[in-house]
Design a protein around this motif. Structure first.
Motif, PDB file in Angstrom:
ATOM      1  N   ALA A  18      90.168 -31.084  72.483  1.00 28.35           N
ATOM      2  CA  ALA A  18      89.347 -30.676  73.623  1.00 28.35           C
ATOM      3  C   ALA A  18      89.076 -31.928  74.439  1.00 28.35           C
ATOM      4  CB  ALA A  18      88.043 -30.030  73.167  1.00 28.35           C
ATOM      5  N   PHE A  19      88.775 -31.742  75.711  1.00 27.04           N
ATOM      6  CA  PHE A  19      88.484 -32.880  76.576  1.00 27.04           C
ATOM      7  C   PHE A  19      86.972 -33.099  76.670  1.00 27.04           C
ATOM      8  CE2 PHE A  19      92.810 -32.101  77.777  1.00 27.04           C
ATOM      9  CZ  PHE A  19      93.301 -33.366  78.115  1.00 27.04           C
ATOM     10  N   TYR A  20      86.607 -34.375  76.692  1.00 24.01           N
ATOM     11  CA  TYR A  20      85.209 -34.764  76.897  1.00 24.01           C
ATOM     12  C   TYR A  20      85.182 -35.916  77.890  1.00 24.01           C
ATOM     13  CZ  TYR A  20      80.354 -36.022  75.974  1.00 24.01           C
ATOM     14  OH  TYR A  20      79.003 -36.278  76.117  1.00 24.01           O
ATOM     15  N   ARG A  21      84.552 -35.698  79.022  1.00 24.08           N
ATOM     16  CA  ARG A  21      84.468 -36.683  80.106  1.00 24.08           C
ATOM     17  C   ARG A  21      85.857 -37.202  80.497  1.00 24.08           C
ATOM     18  NH1 ARG A  21      79.429 -34.716  80.577  1.00 24.08           N
ATOM     19  NH2 ARG A  21      77.947 -35.624  79.093  1.00 24.08           N
ATOM     20  N   GLY A  22      86.844 -36.313  80.461  1.00 23.08           N
ATOM     21  CA  GLY A  22      88.184 -36.681  80.876  1.00 23.08           C
ATOM     22  C   GLY A  22      89.041 -37.305  79.801  1.00 23.08           C
ATOM     23  N   HIS A  23      88.500 -37.481  78.595  1.00 16.82           N
ATOM     24  CA  HIS A  23      89.244 -38.054  77.479  1.00 16.82           C
ATOM     25  C   HIS A  23      89.565 -36.944  76.486  1.00 16.82           C
ATOM     26  CE1 HIS A  23      88.078 -42.277  78.590  1.00 16.82           C
ATOM     27  NE2 HIS A  23      87.072 -41.616  79.137  1.00 16.82           N
ATOM     28  N   GLU A  24      90.766 -36.964  75.941  1.00 11.15           N
ATOM     29  CA  GLU A  24      91.161 -35.937  74.979  1.00 11.15           C
ATOM     30  C   GLU A  24      90.783 -36.367  73.573  1.00 11.15           C
ATOM     31  OE1 GLU A  24      95.017 -33.142  73.818  1.00 11.15           O
ATOM     32  OE2 GLU A  24      95.339 -35.116  74.739  1.00 11.15           O
ATOM     33  N   VAL A  25      90.053 -35.517  72.865  1.00 14.31           N
ATOM     34  CA  VAL A  25      89.639 -35.776  71.483  1.00 14.31           C
ATOM     35  C   VAL A  25      90.486 -34.891  70.579  1.00 14.31           C
ATOM     36  CG1 VAL A  25      87.722 -35.827  69.858  1.00 14.31           C
ATOM     37  CG2 VAL A  25      87.293 -36.201  72.310  1.00 14.31           C
ATOM     38  N   LEU A  26      91.173 -35.501  69.621  1.00 13.16           N
ATOM     39  CA  LEU A  26      92.027 -34.762  68.695  1.00 13.16           C
ATOM     40  C   LEU A  26      91.394 -34.719  67.314  1.00 13.16           C
ATOM     41  CD1 LEU A  26      94.076 -36.503  70.747  1.00 13.16           C
ATOM     42  CD2 LEU A  26      95.765 -35.206  69.466  1.00 13.16           C
ATOM     43  N   GLU A  27      91.501 -33.562  66.671  1.00 12.25           N
ATOM     44  CA  GLU A  27      90.980 -33.349  65.322  1.00 12.25           C
ATOM     45  C   GLU A  27      91.989 -32.522  64.534  1.00 12.25           C
ATOM     46  OE1 GLU A  27      88.045 -34.367  64.089  1.00 12.25           O
ATOM     47  OE2 GLU A  27      86.811 -34.886  65.843  1.00 12.25           O
ATOM     48  N   CYS A  28      91.876 -32.544  63.215  1.00 11.46           N
ATOM     49  CA  CYS A  28      92.622 -31.605  62.390  1.00 11.46           C
ATOM     50  C   CYS A  28      91.964 -30.238  62.507  1.00 11.46           C
ATOM     51  CB  CYS A  28      92.620 -32.052  60.928  1.00 11.46           C
ATOM     52  SG  CYS A  28      93.520 -33.583  60.593  1.00 11.46           S
ATOM     53  N   GLY A  29      92.778 -29.188  62.505  1.00 11.78           N
ATOM     54  CA  GLY A  29      92.240 -27.838  62.640  1.00 11.78           C
ATOM     55  C   GLY A  29      91.679 -27.310  61.337  1.00 11.78           C
ATOM     56  N   PRO A  30      91.174 -26.065  61.341  1.00 12.05           N
ATOM     57  CA  PRO A  30      90.703 -25.452  60.104  1.00 12.05           C
ATOM     58  C   PRO A  30      91.807 -25.501  59.050  1.00 12.05           C
ATOM     59  CG  PRO A  30      90.111 -24.095  61.989  1.00 12.05           C
ATOM     60  CD  PRO A  30      91.040 -25.174  62.493  1.00 12.05           C
TER      61      PRO A  30
END
Length: 511
Positions: free
Chosen positions: A229-241
């Motif tokens: 998801a994007f936050y303040r124009g930066h993409e944050v990546l995470e592992c999914g469920p």
């Protein structure tokens, strides 16, 4: 550069980088060391999640969480009189996935042989390692969870008490397991004599584990696409469920609708984070489960429609009703990150769940088993109900930041439940207020948990009063809230800036 929560781990990984190993090599080496030196936090009897960003290629997520035994069902457990999945129950032990993940990762991306990567850990296990200050504190605080007279207590509480800082400890059986894995790969852990001994030990405790369950888990680790998801124009990546990275992204998306900048009072920022955390965690507890049992959940919960509805529930002036917390509390994990000379970046987390995991240590193999299965539910209607071959909801989450398609920071925050909220708080400090990663880590932490707003010592009295007036019930945290590591990559120069949380014994080091 490498950043870990233990100095021997950082130095071992740095040595691998210095002799030409890549980020994957250094991460595996460093984690193996911590499986020996941070034994109450992590181990080969635990699970692992990874975000890996090759210098040329897309970011990949590695799910190294283990599965429940084939015979494990709510009905089977109820027939045995099981009404709760406690930390020390053999039914809280899922088949460990860490070694499957390490070997898959190494097989695809490693450059140095496993015997080289495991050499420091084997040396510390067989010849001894000094107990560091924070490890000694945790060991003493959690030693009473060990069962008196059990194998783990005999090993980890010499003379009946936790070792002091500077004491030298050994784990020769763990060293032998690492030697076997170095020589034969994952098969050394999941098949043959070692697997037979581990399954027999768990069966003797009343577990439903079979030798076949271990055989079937040799390839349990799998590559997946990360969620983002994007936050303040930066993409944050995470592992999914089945990880809780989705909760971290939900918190950030909710917060993006509010001003979290440097001119906003500290009490406002803490309040908004607390309210977003309650909303995201309520959905986490109700919905996150094995990926096969919550398909499409990330897309749904990160949609504009859902986020806008949740954001509208946040009252900037008043604390909302706390979410219903029914997950067991769990805090014990290690996180590390590495960036190598080629620009490969890895965000790596390994855990045994509770302190000393399940506290169950097989005396024949030296493997301390995690307690990850205590996250399962016994309600067959719940998506996170225990079931054959299912993965439980996980709290451990590596993170990564990307700008314009280029990775700019692998990062992670340890601390069980706190991790998703910790990711959001850390990134907000960096992206909303321009703090460098080390300064962002050093800020006083707060966490909305179990109907309370936990606060670390150091929060100004006027901020505490403000939060109480909004309806928060404050409680001083009994210890540090989590720990963190990060490496920032300057997109223009490639210069690396490492950060390592002072709440742990670790360090960032580079050359």
């Amino acid at each position: 550069m490498i950043a870990t929560s233990h100095p021997l781990s950082s130095s071992a990984g740095l040595a691998v980088l210095a002799e030409g190993g890549n980020a994957v090599d250094a991460a595996i080496c460093a984690c193996a060391v911590q499986c020996v030196t941070d034994t109450h936090m992590t181990g080969i009897g635990g699970d692992c999640f990874v975000l890996y960003a090759p210098a040329r290629g897309k970011v990949r997520a590695l799910n190294g969480s283990g599965m429940a035994p084939a015979a494990a069902t709510p009905d089977a457990l109820r027939a045995r009189g099981v009404t709760e999945l406690t930390q020390t129950s053999p039914h809280s032990v899922t088949i460990p996935g860490a070694i499957s993940a390490w070997c898959l990762l190494h097989g695809e991306y490693g450059t140095l042989p496993l015997d080289r990567l495991f050499a420091p850990a084997i040396r510390y296990a067989e010849e001894g390692f000094p107990v560091t200050a924070r490890v000694a504190r945790d060991w003493a605080s959690n030693g009473d969870s060990l069962q008196p007279g059990d194998h783990a207590a005999r090993l980890f509480l010499p003379d009946g008490h936790a070792p002091h800082a500077g004491a030298v400890m050994r784990q020769p059986l763990l060293g032998a397991r690492l030697r076997e894995i170095a020589a034969r790969g994952a098969a050394a852990f999941y098949t043959g004599e070692t697997a037979a001994k581990m399954s027999r030990y768990l069966q003797d405790l009343g577990g439903l584990h079979s030798e076949q369950d271990f055989h079937d888990s040799m390839s349990v680790a799998r590559w997946e696409d990360p969620i983002s998801a994007f936050y303040r124009g930066h993409e944050v990546l995470e592992c999914g469920p089945n990880g809780q990275g989705l909760a971290a992204l939900m918190i950030l998306r909710i917060l993006e609708g509010f001003d979290m900048g440097p001119d906003i009072p500290q009490a406002d920022r803490i309040h908004l984070l607390a309210e977003a955390t309650k909303l995201a965690y309520h959905h986490r507890d109700a919905l996150i489960a094995d990926p096969a049992h919550c398909e499409g959940l990330a897309e749904q919960l990160l949609s504009d429609q859902v986020i806008e509805a949740l954001r509208a529930r946040v009252d900037p002036a008043h604390a909302g009703q706390p979410a219903l917390w029914t997950e067991p509390e769990h805090k014990d994990t290690i996180y590390l990150c590495v960036v190598d000379a080629e620009g490969n970046a890895i965000s790596f987390i390994n855990s045994i769940f509770h302190a000393f995991g399940s506290t169950r240590l097989d005396p024949e193999t030296g493997v301390l088993f995690h307690s990850r299965g205590s996250s399962f539910r016994l309600d067959p209607a719940h998506p996170n109900a225990i079931g054959p071959g299912k993965r439980p909801m996980h709290t451990i989450i590596p993170g990564m930041l990307r700008d314009n398609g280029r990775v700019t920071m692998p990062f992670g925050v340890m601390g069980g439940h706190y991790q998703a909220a910790g990711h959001a708080a850390f990134l907000s400090a960096v992206l909303d207020r321009g703090l460098d990663p080390q300064a962002a880590m050093e800020e006083t932490r707060t966490f909305a948990f179990d109907g309370e707003l936990q606060v670390e010592p150091g929060l100004p009295d006027e901020v505490r009063r403000d939060l109480e007036q909004r309806g928060h019930r404050l409680a001083t945290a009994s210890g540090p809230l989590g720990g963190a590591q990060a490496i920032h990559i300057d997109p223009g120069t490639g210069i690396l800036t490492g950060a390592s949380d002072s709440r742990k014994d670790g360090m960032a080091a580079g050359f």
